[in-house]
Structures are given as C-alpha cells and as structure tokens.
Design a protein around this motif. Structure first.
Motif, PDB file in Angstrom:
ATOM      1  N   HIS A  72       5.055   0.125   1.747  1.00 31.79           N
ATOM      2  CA  HIS A  72       4.939  -0.801   0.540  1.00 31.79           C
ATOM      3  C   HIS A  72       3.981  -0.040  -0.389  1.00 31.79           C
ATOM      4  N   ASP A  76       4.777   1.088  -4.158  1.00 31.30           N
ATOM      5  CA  ASP A  76       4.164   0.798  -5.363  1.00 31.30           C
ATOM      6  C   ASP A  76       3.726   1.807  -6.433  1.00 31.30           C
ATOM      7  N   ARG A 113      12.806  -4.927  -1.327  1.00 32.69           N
ATOM      8  CA  ARG A 113      12.242  -4.596  -2.984  1.00 32.69           C
ATOM      9  C   ARG A 113      13.388  -3.892  -3.604  1.00 32.69           C
ATOM     10  N   ALA A 116      13.856  -0.144  -4.342  1.00 35.89           N
ATOM     11  CA  ALA A 116      13.257   0.751  -3.366  1.00 35.89           C
ATOM     12  C   ALA A 116      14.049   2.246  -2.896  1.00 35.89           C
TER      13      ALA A 116
END
Length: 396
Positions: A72, A76, A113, A116
């Motif tokens: 993650h 980000d 997400r 992603a």
C-alpha cells in the motif's frame, strides 16, 4: 536540522565519527498518487515475522500485515507492485507454496484500490533443478504456476527458470518452452531475463553464455509471440546491452510495440530518461528501497522537468550500486535494511537469515550513501536504529 552523530566502521577496522549531513526529501503531498509518464513497477520485498519460534534458516514465517502494508505504501507513491519476484527472496527464502499465499494476499489488496497496478512472478521454483528434469517438466511447472495466478486474477511476469537453464541443450529448447507458454497465457506477459550476476544458476540463459547471441534468441521468441508479450525486463547491469535490445525491438516489424522495462539497478536514471531514440519503463528492486525519491523524480519527469528528475535520482545511483554490488544476489539485505532504518518495519530480520548476508562495513557505507541521497526519512530514527545494529556487531 539537528546534528546527528554516530560511530561508523570503515574497511580495515577503522572507526569514524559520522555526522548526518542531509535533510530528507520532502514528503509527498497527501491525496492523489503522482502522475508518471513511464510505467514504474517496484519489485517488492517481504517482511519476516521476527517472533516466530522456528529455525529461521530453514522455516518460512512471514508477517502478512506488514508485508501487505508495504505494498500500500508503494501504491500511495504511484508505483505498480511487481509481486513474488527475486526481491521477495523468491528462490532465496521464499518457496512456491508461500509465494502462492503472498500472491493471493497482494491481489486481494490490489482489488481494494481502484487502479492499483500489480503483476506477479510465475516461475518453476517448485521444480528442483537436476539432471533428471526434462523440458516437459519445466513446461508443466510453468503451467501450474500460471494457472494458479490467472485463476486468482493476476497478470504474469514470466520469470527466468533455473530448471530450464539446467535442462536446456540450446536455444531451441528455450523457443519450445516459451512458445508453449506464451501460446496459453490469457493476457500479455512481461518476460524477465535475469542475468547470472543476480543468480549464478541462470548463466547461459536463452542457450548461450554470450549475451548478444542470447539476445538474438530472446528477440526471436518475442517476434514469434509479440501479441502475448507486453514487454521484457532485462537485468544484465549493462546499459549498452539494454539500449541495443530496446532499439532492436523498436525497429522490428512485430516487436515495435513491445516495451522495455529496465531492470538495471546501476544505470536506471539514464535508461528511464532515455534519448532521442526511445526510453525504458521500469521494473526495479531499488525502487522498493528509494521509493519516495523515485516517485518524486518520476513526477518531475512526467511534468517535463528532466533536469529535476536527474537532480533527485542522480544521488541515489551510488546508493543503488552499493546495494547491488557483487555478489549481487545479496542485494535484498540492503533493501530490507533501508526499510528498517526508515521505520517501514520495526526489525531487521529476513527470511532465511539473509540479514547476515552483508557485513557491518557494507551496511555502514549504505547508511552514508542513503544520507547523501536524502533517502533517510527521519535521520534521528535512522541513526538510532543504525546504532542498535552496530552494537550487535561490537561497535559501541
């Protein structure tokens, strides 16, 4: 910035007082991920469970929560995740059974997400190389892993096979294996040519110890199955060979749309920036270690600021070359060490006891170079953690 001092060793048993010189790069702004004009995958490490009551050289214990949290962190920052690759200690601590679980967890996290980016390493590491292993055995091993990954919804990075390197008699065997596999995959794959400097068992891959001859075989495979090849990552630590292959692909009738993904942890900044004849995308283990710097640099490049890209990335290159110095296969130790120094995990424990694969002198120089590259997120925390590692090594 407050002055931070610590005692670091140099070769020959010399100790010096070192002062941290550089403030870290500014933290990226919260919110939307940075925009890049290159595809950028970070080949990502796994976090061991330091409290497992096991035999750490023999048994595998993974901290799944911390491992997935690190993915993650990379998303980000705008990166794609290259999962279950050699950076995750595939074949050096992570076996296929645990890789399968890792892949499942990572794909589930990616689905949480929107947008992603993730691709997954498929290999033959459930098959131990031996004189008894046949080409058909290699094909079946690849098919097993690909079927498993595709059933979970994953896209494939087709990893180089130690078993194939052992079983193949020449280029025709490589053409047979890759032809069979590429004919079956559901979506275009990223091929992975991992050089012998990363894994000595892969010497002579593509049927020749001469990289130019091997490149010709690899290009023939790509040309024959270009609709099933998204791109190729080459990790030969030679910018000239990568540029030559990139230009040959661009000039080919059937290979012109196939991407080059640099795996060159020595020359990545120059190769990503490119030249008038093209550029490389990225699939790099070093992006795990220098993710904030790489993200900031790629955002500059995406905004048309090539000078800003080089200003940020150039100081990271000496750090990367140190982390990936020979024996290159032990680079994972430096990657995990930086994650520890930067507070991204709370210990320096690795699968297979690989935290012992580099010397304290090597780790001390890594600290200096990380400071020079502005890759110490919190210099005081990094220094405090460095002191703990030094104390274990006898440096008080």
């Amino acid at each position: 910035m407050a002055m931070t001092h610590l005692t670091l060793p140099r070769p020959g048993g010399v100790l010096e007082t070192y002062t941290v010189r550089n403030a870290p790069l500014p933290a990226p702004a919260a919110g939307a991920a940075p925009q890049f004009n290159r595809i950028a995958y970070a080949a990502v490490h796994v976090v061991a469970d330091p409290f497992a009551d096991n035999d750490p050289w023999l048994d595998i214990a993974i901290d799944w929560d911390k491992t997935i949290a690190f993915r993650h962190y990379l998303w980000d920052l705008g990166f794609g995740v290259a999962e279950a690759m050699d950076t995750a200690q595939r074949g050096m601590g992570l076996d296929w059974a645990n890789a399968r679980t890792l892949i499942r967890h990572a794909l589930e996290a990616a689905r949480s997400r929107p947008g992603a980016l993730i691709a997954v390493g498929a290999g033959t590491d459930q098959l131990a190389p031996s004189p008894e292993v046949t080409i058909d055995d290699v094909i079946r091993a690849y098919e097993e892993q690909i079927e498993t990954i595709e059933a979970m919804g994953g896209r494939i990075i087709l990893m180089a096979s130690r078993a194939l390197a052992k079983a193949a008699k020449g280029p025709d065997d490589y053409a047979r294996v890759y032809g069979r596999i590429l004919a079956q995959v559901k979506e275009p794959v990223i091929l992975h040519w991992l050089g012998e400097m990363f894994d000595p068992a892969l010497e002579g891959y593509w049927g020749s110890g001469d990289h130019d001859a091997a490149m010709a075989t690899c290009l023939d495979v790509i040309a024959s199955h270009a609709d099933k090849v998204d791109g190729i990552k080459i990790s030969l630590l030679s910018k000239d060979k990568e540029i030559r292959m990139r230009r040959l692909m661009a000039a080919g009738n059937t290979t012109s749309g196939v991407r080059m993904y640099t795996g060159d942890d020595f020359n990545y900044a120059e190769l990503i920036a490119g030249d008038a004849q093209g550029y490389s995308h990225a699939l790099l283990g070093i992006f795990d270690a220098i993710a904030p710097a790489a993200s900031a640099g790629l955002a500059r490049l995406g905004a048309g600021d090539a000078a800003g890209f080089h200003d940020i990335l150039a100081p990271t290159v000496p750090l990367s070359r140190h982390i990936f110095k020979a024996p290159t296969r032990f680079y994972k130790t430096g990657v995990v060490f930086l994650a520890y120094l930067n507070g991204l995990q709370d210990h320096f424990t690795m699968l297979g006891g690989q935290q012992s694969a580099r010397s304290i002198v090597h780790l001390a120089e890594l600290f200096r170079l990380a400071d020079a590259a502005r890759c110490l997120k919190d210099p005081e925390l990094a220094a405090a953690r460095m002191r703990k590692v030094l104390a274990v090594a006898g440096v008080e």
